[in-house]
Design a protein around this motif. Structure first.
Motif, PDB file in Angstrom:
ATOM      1  N   ALA A   1     -10.809  -3.232  -0.056  1.00 27.86           N
ATOM      2  CA  ALA A   1      -9.452  -2.824   0.300  1.00 27.86           C
ATOM      3  C   ALA A   1      -8.879  -3.728   1.386  1.00 27.86           C
ATOM      4  CB  ALA A   1      -9.474  -1.373   0.770  1.00 27.86           C
ATOM      5  N   ALA A   2      -9.717  -4.130   2.345  1.00 29.17           N
ATOM      6  CA  ALA A   2      -9.246  -5.039   3.390  1.00 29.17           C
ATOM      7  C   ALA A   2      -8.883  -6.399   2.802  1.00 29.17           C
ATOM      8  CB  ALA A   2     -10.333  -5.194   4.468  1.00 29.17           C
TER       9      ALA A   2
ATOM     10  N   TRP B   1     -10.545   1.716  -5.640  1.00 28.69           N
ATOM     11  CA  TRP B   1     -10.961   3.107  -5.478  1.00 28.69           C
ATOM     12  C   TRP B   1     -12.365   3.306  -6.054  1.00 28.69           C
ATOM     13  CZ3 TRP B   1      -7.743   1.557  -9.377  1.00 28.69           C
ATOM     14  CH2 TRP B   1      -8.044   1.976 -10.671  1.00 28.69           C
TER      15      TRP B   1
ATOM     16  N   ALA C   1      -7.858  -6.882  -0.195  1.00 28.84           N
ATOM     17  CA  ALA C   1      -6.683  -6.727  -1.069  1.00 28.84           C
ATOM     18  C   ALA C   1      -5.419  -6.381  -0.282  1.00 28.84           C
ATOM     19  CB  ALA C   1      -6.962  -5.643  -2.105  1.00 28.84           C
ATOM     20  N   LYS C   2      -5.513  -6.312   1.042  1.00 30.32           N
ATOM     21  CA  LYS C   2      -4.349  -5.941   1.845  1.00 30.32           C
ATOM     22  C   LYS C   2      -3.246  -6.984   1.682  1.00 30.32           C
ATOM     23  CE  LYS C   2      -3.179  -4.217   6.426  1.00 30.32           C
ATOM     24  NZ  LYS C   2      -3.659  -3.960   7.802  1.00 30.32           N
ATOM     25  N   GLY C   3      -2.060  -6.521   1.465  1.00 35.69           N
ATOM     26  CA  GLY C   3      -0.936  -7.429   1.254  1.00 35.69           C
ATOM     27  C   GLY C   3      -0.762  -7.827  -0.191  1.00 35.69           C
ATOM     28  N   THR C   4      -1.601  -7.311  -1.068  1.00 33.09           N
ATOM     29  CA  THR C   4      -1.473  -7.583  -2.500  1.00 33.09           C
ATOM     30  C   THR C   4      -1.220  -6.271  -3.232  1.00 33.09           C
ATOM     31  OG1 THR C   4      -3.825  -7.298  -3.015  1.00 33.09           O
ATOM     32  CG2 THR C   4      -3.126  -9.475  -2.236  1.00 33.09           C
ATOM     33  N   ASN C   5      -1.080  -6.369  -4.533  1.00 39.34           N
ATOM     34  CA  ASN C   5      -0.879  -5.180  -5.351  1.00 39.34           C
ATOM     35  C   ASN C   5      -2.182  -4.647  -5.938  1.00 39.34           C
ATOM     36  OD1 ASN C   5       1.937  -5.211  -4.980  1.00 39.34           O
ATOM     37  ND2 ASN C   5       2.200  -6.709  -6.646  1.00 39.34           N
ATOM     38  N   ASP C   6      -3.318  -5.185  -5.477  1.00 46.90           N
ATOM     39  CA  ASP C   6      -4.608  -4.734  -6.004  1.00 46.90           C
ATOM     40  C   ASP C   6      -4.888  -3.307  -5.557  1.00 46.90           C
ATOM     41  OD1 ASP C   6      -4.934  -7.200  -7.106  1.00 46.90           O
ATOM     42  OD2 ASP C   6      -6.268  -7.961  -5.542  1.00 46.90           O
ATOM     43  N   LYS C   7      -5.411  -2.530  -6.476  1.00 47.22           N
ATOM     44  CA  LYS C   7      -5.772  -1.142  -6.190  1.00 47.22           C
ATOM     45  C   LYS C   7      -7.292  -1.006  -6.211  1.00 47.22           C
ATOM     46  CE  LYS C   7      -1.532   0.844  -8.081  1.00 47.22           C
ATOM     47  NZ  LYS C   7      -0.940   1.805  -9.056  1.00 47.22           N
TER      48      LYS C   7
ATOM     49  N   ASP D   1     -14.196  -0.280   1.310  1.00 48.45           N
ATOM     50  CA  ASP D   1     -13.397  -0.631   2.480  1.00 48.45           C
ATOM     51  C   ASP D   1     -13.229  -2.144   2.600  1.00 48.45           C
ATOM     52  OD1 ASP D   1     -13.283   2.057   2.980  1.00 48.45           O
ATOM     53  OD2 ASP D   1     -14.840   2.046   4.529  1.00 48.45           O
TER      54      ASP D   1
ATOM     55  N   GLY E   1      -4.934   7.471   1.225  1.00 46.00           N
ATOM     56  CA  GLY E   1      -4.320   6.696   2.300  1.00 46.00           C
ATOM     57  C   GLY E   1      -3.436   7.497   3.234  1.00 46.00           C
TER      58      GLY E   1
END
Length: 297
Positions: free
Chosen positions: A248-249, A259, A251-257, A245, A218
């Motif tokens: 990840a979009a 990869w 999960a934005k605003g959360t604690n999810d990871k 991607d 990131g």
């Protein structure tokens, strides 16, 4: 009175004449009567008797001739029916043999189809095992390598110094012994900063650099450290990038990871969300798909 007497006498004479005629010429007997009763023939006049006997004889001859013809026709029909029965029996026997042969052929075909399917499955497994072994061997041959993306490239640069600066400034690691370090290609307008390939002496140094490189995810410069994977594994990893991607979009605003990971000694890449596998792409499948595509072409 005279007229009446004459009429009476006339009518009486007429009746007598009719009676005499009836006695002289009795009605002819039927053929059935003539053939069934000789006394009836004797009651006929000699002329009629001879005629009746002639007709009876001719009728008997015709009946005997017809009977002979019927017998002959019956014999011929019986012979033909017997011949047809023999043919039907022969055809039935042939049909039974044909059915047995067809059944045997179908059984053989099913068995051969099963054998072919088993051979195909075995061949597919053998080919898959060979491709996997080759891919793992190639991956092991690159085990000492790492790829660093995003490092600025300058003309006439010293690749070893560029790597040393990256280790100290971005990873906070001391210098490590190297076998070789160089850019994978020359810079171009579309690709001004080609990836840097580094071959290390120690596998432990390699694992430590890869571990520290995960902290670069990131970053704005686009810096990243990867294992030097064979092209099929790189393609498998690349196929997961759109899904990564998108995840990840979401999960934005959360604690999810989110990869992508290529496990050690594996031929596949995984998309992970909070450590849970969400999607997998096997490089062996990609290689076999290309192989089948080339065979069909």
């Amino acid at each position: 009175m005279g007229k009446r007497a004459r009429r009476s006498r006339g009518s009486s004479s007429t009746e007598e004449e009719g009676s005499l005629n009836s006695k002289r010429c009795p009605p002819p007997k039927t053929l059935k009567m003539a053939s069934g009763n000789e006394d009836t023939l004797r009651s006929l006049s000699p002329e009629l008797q001879s005629l009746a006997q002639l007709l009876l004889k001719q009728t008997q001859q015709q009946q005997e001739a017809l009977l002979d013809e019927f017998k002959e026709v019956g014999k011929k029909l019986s012979a033909q029916i017997h011949a047809l029965d023999n043919k039907v029996e022969a055809l039935s026997s042939d049909l039974s043999q044909v059915k047995e042969r067809v059944s045997a052929t179908e059984h053989s075909a099913e068995f051969q189809a099963s054998e072919i399917q088993e051979l195909r499955s075995a061949l597919e497994e053998e080919r898959r095992g060979r491709v996997k072994a080759d891919l793992l061997a190639e991956r092991y041959s690159r085990k000492a390598d790492i790829i660093i993306r995003g490092l600025p490239c300058t003309e006439g640069e010293d690749a070893e110094k560029v790597f040393g600066g990256f280790m100290a400034e971005r990873l906070g690691l001391d210098p490590v012994p190297l076998v070789a370090v160089h850019r994978l290609s020359k810079p171009t307008k579309s690709r001004p900063n080609p990836p840097l390939l580094v071959r290390l002496v120690n596998f432990n140094d390699r694992d430590r650099i890869l571990k520290e490189g995960r902290n670069l995810r990131g970053n704005k410069e686009g810096l990243a450290v990867f294992e030097h994977l064979p092209p099929p594994l790189q393609a498998a990893r690349a196929k997961l990038v759109p899904a990564r991607d998108a995840a990840a979009a979401a999960a934005k605003g959360t604690n999810d990871k989110v990869w992508i990971r290529v496990p050690p000694k594996a031929t596949y890449a995984l998309l992970l969300v909070n450590g849970q596998e969400k999607k997998r792409v096997d490089a062996v499948d990609l290689i076999l798909a290309e192989y089948k595509k080339g065979m069909s072409a």
